[in-house]
Design a protein around this motif. Structure first.
Motif: not given
Length: 485
Positions: A222, A224-225, A228, A230, A246, A251, A254, A336, A349-350
């Motif tokens: 998490f 790494r998020l 970003r 999500v 997240a 993040a 989200v 992405r 991104d994720y």
């Protein structure tokens, strides 16, 4: 006339430490003469019961067996000690959904409940103020439960294969000491939510590069998020918990994407929270058992109130219903992920798939022999219109949680294996992994195994009866009369 009586407090304040609590529990067991003496005749090189899994279900089953005098058992768990079950891995909720007052795996012992454990350390006032049980505190309780019930457990030990014959079941495990072969008269699969399968991955995602997504059952980095975008796919508690993680990790945005036209709001399963369902569900007809489970699955189980608030308090959280993902495509090698949904397109991104679990025998190669022979629900009954339901692949279990043969006579050893995991829900209801019914399920399982072992060893017990010669009377307690005078 008056009599002096000792002062008795109006209410018992309870033990003031775990040491005092454990002394009370030991006293309870002593008063009840538990556990009883072993009564099962030993067989060389063979356990009476091998339990695969040492989480809540495995520990409860083990203690239930010891309560009826079956102690030649061993538990095996692939996780390190203290990390059994989901609590410290993929479970990401702040608190349990279950009410704090449920007695869970206590098996009728007040001094083995979470409440007793909690009050002994933090006091009654703290208990009254507690709303829900914190997730990791539940794991601490189970760790204590294991210590005081003291079952023989081998951790870091994974089942690699299983087969059987007329006398028992042969299991192989891989652990710190290499390959281990074990034989047991009975086997309990207490291996959790994914015990006969694993994470459900929708077909669309099986072809997408894994750097863009993870299932909620997997480890997720998490941190790494942070910064970003999500997307979390799902409508239940797992989706909400992962979205919250997240958001709390920083993040930037989200999205929680829900296929259903409306988010579930009513937990229909709570309507079944009574002893009738716990004790009687397995005796219902096939049609009624399937209909009951299917209705709950179709209506959906909402996330808990506090879990949803954990997400919605973040302004960068967005929930979209009636939003099915129809396609996903990477934007360049290091780019992405573009999602096409039923409500438009979005670039993220994720993605975290909170798509639940499935009974998927292919994900459990160690159970291949069971899969090859076991009777499934689709072999006996399928609710009309639900031929594609995951329930069709659930094992059709007998009254003792035992697997049954699809073709009678091909694998009679199957009945020696008992499914005490999520896959038993269609046959037996929620008594194999959920906190409310776990004690009732474990006691019924222990009673069944007791009856089976006794029946198999009838000749031994009959001979023991014939050989018993300990007199109650020694002959000098009376004088025989000479006649009727």
């Amino acid at each position: 006339m008056t009599t002096d009586t000792p002062d008795v407090p109006a209410t018992d304040p309870g033990p003031r430490s775990l040491e005092e609590l454990e002394a009370r529990l030991a006293r309870d067991l002593d008063l009840l003469t538990l556990p009883p003496a072993d009564w099962v005749p030993p067989r060389d090189g063979m356990l009476d019961v091998a339990i695969v899994g040492a989480g809540m279900a495995g520990l409860t089953a083990a203690f239930a067996l010891r309560k009826v005098g079956i102690s030649n058992i061993r538990l095996f768990d692939r996780a390190p000690a203290g990390r059994e079950g989901p609590w410290a891995t993929y479970a990401r909720m702040e608190t349990l959904r279950s009410p704090k007052t449920l007695t869970g795996p206590a098996l009728g012992f007040a001094n083995l409940t979470f409440r007793a454990w909690y009050e002994a350390q933090f006091g009654r006032t703290a208990w009254d103020a507690l709303h829900r049980i914190p997730r990791l505190q539940w794991l601490d309780y189970l760790t204590w439960y294991r210590r005081v019930t003291n079952p023989p457990v081998l951790n870091d030990t994974a089942l690699t294969s299983l087969s059987g014959d007329g006398d028992g079941v042969a299991l192989r495990f891989a652990g710190p000491e290499g390959l281990q072969r074990v034989r047991a008269r009975r086997v309990i699969l207490a291996n959790g939510r994914d015990g006969l399968g694993g994470a459900y991955i929708p077909p669309l995602w099986r072809g997408i590069d894994k750097r863009f997504w993870a299932h909620a059952h997997e480890p997720v980095d998490f941190a790494r998020l942070a910064g970003r975008t999500v997307a979390v796919l799902g409508a239940g508690a797992g989706a909400v918990d992962n979205a919250a993680e997240a958001l709390e990790a920083g993040a930037a945005r989200v999205y929680m994407l829900v296929r259903r036209p409306k988010l579930p709001r009513i937990n229909k399963g709570l309507g079944a929270g009574h002893p009738g369902m716990v004790l009687g569900f397995h005796s219902l007809s096939d049609e009624r058992r399937w209909a009951y489970n299917q209705y709950i699955a179709d209506t959906g189980v909402p996330a808990p109130h506090n879990s949803m608030l954990r997400c919605s308090r973040h302004p960068n959280f967005a929930l979209l219903t009636d939003c099915a993902v129809e396609a996903a495509e990477a934007e360049g090698e290091d780019g992405r992920l573009s999602l096409r949904t039923s409500r438009g397109a979005v670039t993220v991104d994720y993605v975290i798939l909170a798509t639940g679990f499935a009974v998927d025998w292919a994900q459990r190669p160690e159970l291949a022999e069971i899969a090859r022979h076991a009777l499934l629900w689709r072999d006996r009954y399928v609710l009309p219109g639900k031929e594609g339901s995951d329930f069709a692949l659930h094992p059709y279990l007998g009254p003792d949680f035992e697997f049954l043969e699809r073709t009678p006579g091909e694998a009679p050893w199957l009945s020696r294996i008992h499914a005490f995991n999520y896959a038993a829900v269609l046959s037996h209801g929620k008594v194999t992994g959920d906190i409310p019914g776990i004690s009732a399920g474990a006691e019924r399982l222990a009673d069944s195994i007791t009856a089976a072992l006794f029946t198999e060893d009838y000749d031994h017990h009959w001979q023991r009866l014939l050989d018993f010669e300990t007199p109650e009377l020694l002959g000098d307690e009376w004088t025989e009369a000479e006649d009727f005078r």
